[in-house]
Design a protein around this motif. Structure first.
Motif, PDB file in Angstrom:
ATOM      1  N   UNK A 194      10.662 -44.411  77.859  1.00  0.00           N
ATOM      2  CA  UNK A 194      10.556 -42.981  78.098  1.00  0.00           C
ATOM      3  C   UNK A 194       9.981 -42.151  76.943  1.00  0.00           C
ATOM      4  N   UNK A 195       9.979 -42.675  75.727  1.00  0.00           N
ATOM      5  CA  UNK A 195       9.475 -41.897  74.588  1.00  0.00           C
ATOM      6  C   UNK A 195       8.378 -42.642  73.836  1.00  0.00           C
ATOM      7  N   UNK A 196       8.668 -43.832  73.367  1.00  0.00           N
ATOM      8  CA  UNK A 196       7.692 -44.600  72.592  1.00  0.00           C
ATOM      9  C   UNK A 196       6.807 -45.392  73.548  1.00  0.00           C
ATOM     10  N   UNK A 197       6.066 -44.662  74.373  1.00  0.00           N
ATOM     11  CA  UNK A 197       5.273 -45.253  75.443  1.00  0.00           C
ATOM     12  C   UNK A 197       4.077 -46.016  74.900  1.00  0.00           C
ATOM     13  N   UNK A 198       3.566 -46.935  75.714  1.00  0.00           N
ATOM     14  CA  UNK A 198       2.507 -47.829  75.256  1.00  0.00           C
ATOM     15  C   UNK A 198       1.238 -47.080  74.863  1.00  0.00           C
ATOM     16  N   UNK A 199       0.712 -46.256  75.747  1.00  0.00           N
ATOM     17  CA  UNK A 199      -0.564 -45.604  75.471  1.00  0.00           C
ATOM     18  C   UNK A 199      -0.431 -44.425  74.508  1.00  0.00           C
ATOM     19  N   UNK A 200       0.528 -43.570  74.761  1.00  0.00           N
ATOM     20  CA  UNK A 200       0.693 -42.381  73.928  1.00  0.00           C
ATOM     21  C   UNK A 200       2.162 -42.154  73.620  1.00  0.00           C
ATOM     22  N   UNK A 201       2.630 -42.644  72.482  1.00  0.00           N
ATOM     23  CA  UNK A 201       4.028 -42.406  72.118  1.00  0.00           C
ATOM     24  C   UNK A 201       4.275 -40.907  71.924  1.00  0.00           C
ATOM     25  N   UNK A 202       5.389 -40.422  72.425  1.00  0.00           N
ATOM     26  CA  UNK A 202       5.683 -38.986  72.354  1.00  0.00           C
ATOM     27  C   UNK A 202       6.465 -38.686  71.076  1.00  0.00           C
ATOM     28  N   UNK A 203       5.756 -38.841  69.964  1.00  0.00           N
ATOM     29  CA  UNK A 203       6.381 -38.701  68.644  1.00  0.00           C
ATOM     30  C   UNK A 203       6.969 -37.314  68.416  1.00  0.00           C
ATOM     31  N   UNK A 204       6.379 -36.299  69.056  1.00  0.00           N
ATOM     32  CA  UNK A 204       6.833 -34.926  68.835  1.00  0.00           C
ATOM     33  C   UNK A 204       8.261 -34.682  69.320  1.00  0.00           C
ATOM     34  N   UNK A 205       8.758 -35.563  70.196  1.00  0.00           N
ATOM     35  CA  UNK A 205      10.132 -35.389  70.676  1.00  0.00           C
ATOM     36  C   UNK A 205      10.989 -36.628  70.404  1.00  0.00           C
ATOM     37  N   UNK A 206      10.514 -37.463  69.493  1.00  0.00           N
ATOM     38  CA  UNK A 206      11.223 -38.704  69.187  1.00  0.00           C
ATOM     39  C   UNK A 206      12.399 -38.444  68.250  1.00  0.00           C
ATOM     40  N   UNK A 207      13.596 -38.890  68.612  1.00  0.00           N
ATOM     41  CA  UNK A 207      14.774 -38.637  67.777  1.00  0.00           C
ATOM     42  C   UNK A 207      14.846 -39.495  66.517  1.00  0.00           C
ATOM     43  N   UNK A 208      13.962 -40.516  66.420  1.00  0.00           N
ATOM     44  CA  UNK A 208      14.001 -41.381  65.232  1.00  0.00           C
ATOM     45  C   UNK A 208      12.688 -41.328  64.459  1.00  0.00           C
ATOM     46  N   UNK A 209      11.885 -40.295  64.714  1.00  0.00           N
ATOM     47  CA  UNK A 209      10.554 -40.198  64.104  1.00  0.00           C
ATOM     48  C   UNK A 209      10.597 -40.175  62.582  1.00  0.00           C
ATOM     49  N   UNK A 210      11.640 -39.608  62.014  1.00  0.00           N
ATOM     50  CA  UNK A 210      11.692 -39.481  60.551  1.00  0.00           C
ATOM     51  C   UNK A 210      11.819 -40.825  59.838  1.00  0.00           C
ATOM     52  N   UNK A 211      12.256 -41.852  60.569  1.00  0.00           N
ATOM     53  CA  UNK A 211      12.382 -43.176  59.951  1.00  0.00           C
ATOM     54  C   UNK A 211      11.282 -44.134  60.413  1.00  0.00           C
ATOM     55  N   UNK A 212      10.654 -43.825  61.527  1.00  0.00           N
ATOM     56  CA  UNK A 212       9.638 -44.701  62.109  1.00  0.00           C
ATOM     57  C   UNK A 212       8.405 -44.786  61.219  1.00  0.00           C
ATOM     58  N   UNK A 213       7.843 -45.988  61.090  1.00  0.00           N
ATOM     59  CA  UNK A 213       6.688 -46.217  60.230  1.00  0.00           C
ATOM     60  C   UNK A 213       5.351 -46.072  60.963  1.00  0.00           C
ATOM     61  N   UNK A 214       5.401 -45.778  62.258  1.00  0.00           N
ATOM     62  CA  UNK A 214       4.154 -45.624  63.016  1.00  0.00           C
ATOM     63  C   UNK A 214       3.352 -44.431  62.524  1.00  0.00           C
ATOM     64  N   UNK A 215       2.064 -44.649  62.288  1.00  0.00           N
ATOM     65  CA  UNK A 215       1.166 -43.573  61.873  1.00  0.00           C
ATOM     66  C   UNK A 215      -0.202 -43.766  62.537  1.00  0.00           C
ATOM     67  N   UNK A 216      -0.876 -42.660  62.850  1.00  0.00           N
ATOM     68  CA  UNK A 216      -0.394 -41.281  62.694  1.00  0.00           C
ATOM     69  C   UNK A 216       0.532 -40.902  63.841  1.00  0.00           C
ATOM     70  N   UNK A 217       1.507 -40.076  63.581  1.00  0.00           N
ATOM     71  CA  UNK A 217       2.404 -39.618  64.623  1.00  0.00           C
ATOM     72  C   UNK A 217       1.628 -38.779  65.639  1.00  0.00           C
ATOM     73  N   UNK A 218       1.987 -38.940  66.908  1.00  0.00           N
ATOM     74  CA  UNK A 218       1.317 -38.194  67.971  1.00  0.00           C
ATOM     75  C   UNK A 218       1.813 -36.757  67.976  1.00  0.00           C
ATOM     76  N   UNK A 219       0.904 -35.773  67.865  1.00  0.00           N
ATOM     77  CA  UNK A 219       1.334 -34.365  67.851  1.00  0.00           C
ATOM     78  C   UNK A 219       1.664 -33.848  69.242  1.00  0.00           C
ATOM     79  N   UNK A 220       2.321 -32.723  69.275  1.00  0.00           N
ATOM     80  CA  UNK A 220       2.628 -32.063  70.533  1.00  0.00           C
ATOM     81  C   UNK A 220       1.333 -31.691  71.239  1.00  0.00           C
TER      82      UNK A 220
END
Length: 226
Positions: A194-220
């Motif tokens: 529901x959040x870290x989706x395959x094509x477009x992860x919804x980083x803008x609403x991810x509750x663990x984004x501050x620790x996740x190493x994925x870059x670049x984070x997907x903007x709103x």
């Protein structure tokens, strides 16, 4: 599963924080497959390979009403099972496996679903992932079932980088705090679905984004017309 890009591995403090956050949001996460007993759970998981949980639930609603036990499934026969699950991908092969595993449960286990990995994996159509789901949900064992969602999240976040599902599973067992192990795979699967989706992860609403190493984070996403 595609070979993941190489990412850095998160440390234990970050992993601890991630699962603390998951626990805060949903202390008792549940799988989304419908079942009424250990047998129907096993069948549902077998049917869920390369299919959505919603699609499986729709197909098994009537199936589990008329055949909620191994004996009932054997009585239904392969053709009868096919009729009920024909909306699911690969339904013919899955029907054969469900019929055969039902027979084996009757012949070798007194009609009961075994609570041991080796016995589960000996059943037709049951692999490591399916066994892990049944052991976790029904027998409350701290197993981790790695599906495509969990595989992606484990690699993308840096929680458990690995080239194979087994590598990701092994890495998670090393880093997930013991007190969170029982629910770990549910949290990660739902997060990937529901959040870290395959094509477009919804980083803008991810509750663990501050620790996740994925870059670049997907903007709103920008609003239409803005």
């Amino acid at each position: 599963m595609p070979t993941p890009k190489k990412v850095k591995r998160l440390g234990r403090p970050a992993a601890e924080a991630i699962f603390e956050r998951f626990h805060e949001i949903e202390p008792e996460p549940k799988g989304e497959l419908a079942y009424v007993n250990a047998f129907t759970l096993l069948v549902a998981v077998v049917l869920s390979a390369q299919a959505t949980d919603a699609g499986v639930n729709k197909a098994t609603r009537r199936l589990f009403e008329i055949a909620p036990s191994p004996a009932g499934m054997v009585a239904l026969g392969v053709a009868g099972i096919e009729k009920e699950i024909r909306t699911i991908g690969l339904y013919r092969n899955k029907a054969k496996n469900v019929f055969a595993l039902s027979q084996q449960l009757l012949e070798r286990h007194g009609g009961e679903v075994p609570g041991e990995r080796e016995a589960l994996e000996a059943l037709p159509g049951v692999g490591r992932k399916t066994a892990n789901v049944v052991l976790n949900i029904w027998f409350k064992q701290p197993t981790i079932a790695v599906d495509t969602h969990l595989f992606r999240v484990g690699n993308r976040t840096g929680l458990a980088p690995g080239k194979t599902p087994l590598e990701v599973e092994t890495a998670l067992h090393k880093i997930v705090p013991d007190r969170f192990m029982l629910h770990a795979h549910h949290w990660l699967i739902l997060h990937g679905r529901y959040i870290c989706k395959a094509r477009t992860p919804e980083c803008w609403r991810c509750p663990i984004a501050q620790w996740c190493l994925y870059e670049p984070k997907t903007p709103l996403p920008a609003k239409p017309g803005s």
